[in-house]
Scaffold this active site. Structure first.
Site, short mmCIF file in Angstrom:
data_model
loop_
_atom_site.label_atom_id
_atom_site.label_comp_id
_atom_site.label_asym_id
_atom_site.label_seq_id
_atom_site.Cartn_x
_atom_site.Cartn_y
_atom_site.Cartn_z
N ASN A 319 -6.48 11.83 -1.04
CA ASN A 319 -7.71 11.07 -1.23
C ASN A 319 -7.44 9.67 -1.78
O ASN A 319 -8.09 8.70 -1.39
CB ASN A 319 -8.66 11.82 -2.17
CG ASN A 319 -9.28 13.04 -1.52
OD1 ASN A 319 -9.13 13.26 -0.32
ND2 ASN A 319 -9.95 13.86 -2.30
N SER A 346 -4.61 12.88 -13.94
CA SER A 346 -5.69 13.80 -14.29
C SER A 346 -6.36 13.33 -15.57
O SER A 346 -5.68 12.89 -16.51
CB SER A 346 -5.15 15.22 -14.47
OG SER A 346 -6.12 16.06 -15.08
N ALA A 368 -16.51 9.68 -12.32
CA ALA A 368 -17.03 10.54 -11.26
C ALA A 368 -16.14 11.74 -10.99
O ALA A 368 -16.47 12.58 -10.16
CB ALA A 368 -17.20 9.73 -9.96
N LYS A 372 -17.36 19.99 -8.52
CA LYS A 372 -18.81 20.00 -8.31
C LYS A 372 -19.29 21.16 -7.45
O LYS A 372 -20.50 21.38 -7.35
CB LYS A 372 -19.26 18.68 -7.66
CG LYS A 372 -18.84 17.44 -8.43
CD LYS A 372 -19.30 16.18 -7.72
CE LYS A 372 -18.79 14.91 -8.40
NZ LYS A 372 -17.37 14.69 -8.19
N LYS A 414 -27.86 19.71 -11.71
CA LYS A 414 -27.52 21.09 -12.06
C LYS A 414 -27.24 21.25 -13.56
O LYS A 414 -27.11 22.36 -14.06
CB LYS A 414 -26.33 21.56 -11.23
CG LYS A 414 -26.67 21.68 -9.75
CD LYS A 414 -25.45 21.97 -8.91
CE LYS A 414 -25.85 22.13 -7.45
NZ LYS A 414 -26.48 20.92 -6.88
N SER A 457 -19.16 15.85 0.50
CA SER A 457 -18.28 16.96 0.88
C SER A 457 -18.92 18.31 0.61
O SER A 457 -18.59 19.30 1.24
CB SER A 457 -16.95 16.85 0.11
OG SER A 457 -17.19 16.86 -1.29
N VAL A 460 -25.00 20.34 2.67
CA VAL A 460 -25.20 21.26 3.79
C VAL A 460 -25.24 20.52 5.12
O VAL A 460 -25.09 21.13 6.18
CB VAL A 460 -26.53 22.05 3.63
CG1 VAL A 460 -26.50 22.93 2.41
CG2 VAL A 460 -27.73 21.10 3.58
#
Length: 659
Positions: A319, A346, A368, A372, A414, A457, A460
């Site tokens: 990435n 990390s 960010a 998730k 969430k 990513s 849906v």
């Protein structure tokens, strides 16, 4: 035979093709003059007179030379255009003048009538042969084109028609347009009809696709058009937006699927430059999770507002490579003064984080980096907590120590009354930032909370596209599940602008619009692909008698930790900010000593991998709502759902009205 001849001609070299054209044109010029003389004199005696052949011997090479000089033989017959026909006319006129001049000094006098007949015959034979050969070569070599109707007869629609007519894939057969002044006209052979005639047009023309050629209209207006089209038995596609066409990123003939943000029909609010600049322009900005969906878009948006340096902090090597390569290309082309620094690391590594912040003089952080995906975090509890909670704590503490000016945590809906480990971990990350913000004034902490982003990513939308392309079934977890949606670009812009308004420990909530029922989204995506969705109720086997144009929508049940609906606010009293799409709420934070004790106990349980005890600890200390609330029509408002086109084997009826 035509197929063999076409293949033989195409296989010849360029020199051989030009030689054949020269010889053929020589014969056609000779025949044109012979037939013209025969029609006028009605006798063949001139054929035995040597002056006639002397005259023909001069006219043919001079005419061919004029064609060569005019560049006629440089045109490829398969792609011959109107410009080549103008060249033929010029060449024939010149040949006729040469013929008249030669006849005036020879013993064979040619009357003006013969010259006119000759010119007409040469024009028809030479030009007509090209037209015939072009149609034969194109008709034999090209595969059958897909018949399409173009919605929009304006400038974009006409340019699209011209582009498609010369391409190999699509054949425009008609226009439709809402403008009554255009209806009834014909544009380059395609009639313009009213939109209400579409069902009849699809049948009459056998059209397989409807192309939206309205790149300049707003998303709201486009959504209204799509609502009129989604029940038609035709695949709806679109051309790129005008911004992409003008910038050169795409061409008007680049046909794409209708984007989901067009279905939702929400026009973005243009970003406010003052807010976008505040934490970015001339500053060293670090984005954690820079290779993810939100992180990478944050980097693109930040780059446009003139930072001094962007530090790409990412754990995934692939990435990081992808976003670094993309941004390096952009900086070379448009932003040469911006430095891009790719860093593998990390947020859980205190030494690495501190070194990066100090070495590069980071002034603003957009955090960010997080796990998730709800089901994955549910089955990898300890890693999810380590990354989302303790990684945020490590980064926040290091930011204060390094004197970072602004720290913006990218959170999620969430985190509001979480029903899963992912949501609980993000809620605790919010509390960590608030606690650190309260005890110091060096770094301005803020939290930006929003829902799902389109085409991320974990969305849906890409899954539905794959399932539609594979012929189904489309899988939805529950008939009443809803989600908030926003485009990646708008969400990223709002994150940057919200962070610029921070005063310390703020929780900003993005206005995501109305929540959308997922099954309605699946139905509309299927319909706009030209398919008839068949909704199968839970526990019912699919019907074996589906048509080729049918696609099933099946319900698989809620996944572990999944809620029927999501919320953005913990309290009920949001406050509007200076931006119309950004609100702030007075959030409930935990006393620092309580939070420290909770985090210490959580660390010990993570060390022993005691997942049941971790769940129990989180449930006891956070307002976790693990029981999905019953969804009623008063709970939220969404756009009117679209009913399924077909009902098989007791298929579930989709309610009309608000869901």
């Amino acid at each position: 035979m035509p197929h063999q001849l076409a293949n033989w001609l195409v296989g010849l070299s360029l020199g051989q093709k030009r030689l054949i054209q020269l010889c053929t044109d020589a014969v056609l010029i000779a025949l044109s003059l012979i037939v013209a003389m025969l029609l006028y004199h009605e006798r063949l005696g001139f054929l035995v007179e040597w002056p006639f052949w002397w005259m023909l011997g001069i006219v043919i090479p001079v005419s061919l030379a004029s064609f060569i000089k005019l560049g006629f033989y440089r045109a490829v017959v398969r792609y011959i255009t109107s410009r080549a026909y103008k060249t033929i006319i010029s060449g024939v006129v010149f040949s006729t003048l040469v013929l008249g001049l030669v006849s005036s000094i020879s013993e064979t006098r040619i009357s003006p009538s013969v010259l006119v007949i000759y010119a007409l015959l040469a024009l028809v034979s030479i030009g007509g042969l090209r037209i015939f050969m072009r149609r034969m070569l194109v008709g034999v070599q090209q595969r059958p084109k897909t018949r399409v109707i173009i919605y929009g007869a304006g400038t974009a629609g006409r340019q699209l028609q011209l582009s498609l007519q010369t391409g190999p894939d699509y054949l425009p057969v008609a226009f439709v347009d809402d403008d009554k002044s255009l209806q009834g006209r014909t544009i380059s052979g395609c009639p313009v009809h009213a939109p209400q005639n579409l069902p009849k047009l699809i049948d009459n023309y056998g059209a397989k696709s409807l192309l939206l050629a309205m790149p300049s209209i707003s998303r709201t207006a486009r959504a209204k058009v799509l609502r009129r089209l989604d029940k038609l038995p035709i695949h709806v596609q679109t051309i790129p937006g005008m911004t992409d066409i003008v910038s050169g990123r795409t061409k008007i003939s680049d046909i794409t699927e209708v984007s989901v943000d067009d279905l939702l029909g929400r026009d973005p609010v243009p970003p406010r430059r003052g807010l976008m600049n505040r934490n970015v322009r001339g500053k060293v900005v670090m984005v954690t999770g820079a290779g993810g969906t939100i992180g990478s878009e944050l980097c693109r948006q930040i780059l446009e507002y003139g930072p001094k340096r962007i530090v790409l902090f990412e754990l995934s090597e692939f990435n990081l490579y992808a976003i670094d390569r993309e941004l390096q290309a952009l900086t070379r082309a448009k932003y040469p003064s911006v430095e891009i620094i790719p860093v593998i690391g990390s947020v859980q590594n205190p030494g690495r984080v501190s070194a990066v912040l100090r070495n590069h003089g980071v002034e603003s952080i957009y955090h960010a980096a997080a796990y998730k995906h709800v089901p994955l975090v549910e089955s990898n509890v300890v890693e999810g907590i380590h990354n989302n909670i303790f990684g945020t704590e490590v980064l926040a503490e290091a930011a204060v120590e390094a004197g970072v000016r602004a720290f913006i945590l990218v959170s999620t809906d969430k985190a509001v009354r979480p029903a899963n480990i992912m949501g609980a971990s993000k809620r605790l990350a919010e509390l960590v930032c608030q606690a650190i913000a309260a005890r110091q004034d060096t770094t301005l902490f803020s939290i930006v909370r929003f829902g799902n982003v389109l085409d991320s990513s974990g969305s849906v939308i890409p899954l539905f596209r794959q399932q539609i392309a594979a012929g189904g079934p489309i899988t939805v977890t529950h008939p009443e599940i809803t989600r908030y949606f926003m485009t990646i670009s708008e969400a990223s812009q709002l994150v940057i602008q919200a962070g610029a308004m921070a005063k310390g420990g703020d929780v900003f909530v993005l206005d995501m619009g109305a929540p959308v029922r997922i099954v309605d989204l699946a139905i509309r995506m299927a319909q706009l692909s030209g398919l008839s969705p068949v909704v199968i109720p839970p526990g019912t086997k699919p019907s074996p008698s589906l048509d080729q144009s049918d696609i099933e929508i099946c319900f698989t049940g809620l996944r572990p930790g999944e809620k029927l609906y999501e919320e953005l606010l913990i309290g009920d009293q949001p406050t509007q900010t200076e931006h119309p799409r950004i609100m702030t709420e007075t959030d409930i934070s935990q006393p620092p000593e309580n939070l420290a004790g909770l985090l210490e106990r959580l660390k010990r349980l993570c060390k022993s991998h005691d997942v049941p005890a971790i769940r129990s600890l989180l449930a006891d200390n956070l307002p976790m709502d693990i029981r999905p609330r019953e969804v009623t029509e008063d709970t939220y408002t969404v756009a009117k759902p679209i009913a399924a086109q077909r009902v098989h084997a007791g298929a579930l009826p989709i309610k009309q009205g608000s869901a």
